[in-house]
Design a protein around this motif. Sequence first.
Motif, short mmCIF file in Angstrom:
data_model
loop_
_atom_site.label_atom_id
_atom_site.label_comp_id
_atom_site.label_asym_id
_atom_site.label_seq_id
_atom_site.Cartn_x
_atom_site.Cartn_y
_atom_site.Cartn_z
N SER A 1 0.85 -1.19 0.00
CA SER A 1 0.00 0.00 0.00
C SER A 1 0.88 1.24 0.00
O SER A 1 2.10 1.16 0.02
CB SER A 1 -0.93 -0.01 1.21
OG SER A 1 -0.18 0.08 2.39
N PRO B 1 -4.70 4.16 -0.76
CA PRO B 1 -5.64 3.33 -1.52
C PRO B 1 -6.97 3.21 -0.79
O PRO B 1 -7.02 3.29 0.45
CB PRO B 1 -4.97 1.97 -1.62
CG PRO B 1 -3.64 2.08 -0.96
CD PRO B 1 -3.53 3.42 -0.32
N THR C 1 -8.53 -2.37 -1.23
CA THR C 1 -7.76 -2.47 -2.47
C THR C 1 -6.28 -2.56 -2.12
O THR C 1 -5.86 -2.25 -1.02
CB THR C 1 -7.98 -1.25 -3.38
OG1 THR C 1 -7.53 -0.06 -2.71
CG2 THR C 1 -9.44 -1.10 -3.74
N SER C 2 -5.49 -2.98 -3.09
CA SER C 2 -4.04 -3.06 -2.89
C SER C 2 -3.35 -2.86 -4.23
O SER C 2 -3.98 -2.84 -5.27
CB SER C 2 -3.65 -4.40 -2.28
OG SER C 2 -3.96 -5.44 -3.16
#
Length: 54
Positions: free
Chosen positions: A25, A42, A46-47
């Motif tokens: 991240s 983010p 999510t990544s």
Amino acid sequence: MFRQWIGPRELTTRMDEFDCRPGGSYRFVQEGNDGRQHAWRPARGTSLTAWKPA
């Protein structure tokens, strides 16, 4: 390199976290001449995704 690339140019950028591995991240803060700060990271859940160039 990222701090030089990201804009707009009138903002300074501070990198608090930047893990570019798959699943990593990031978090960076941009500050204007007026002292206002804008933090970016983010969206939750999510990544980062990495891929090998062709």
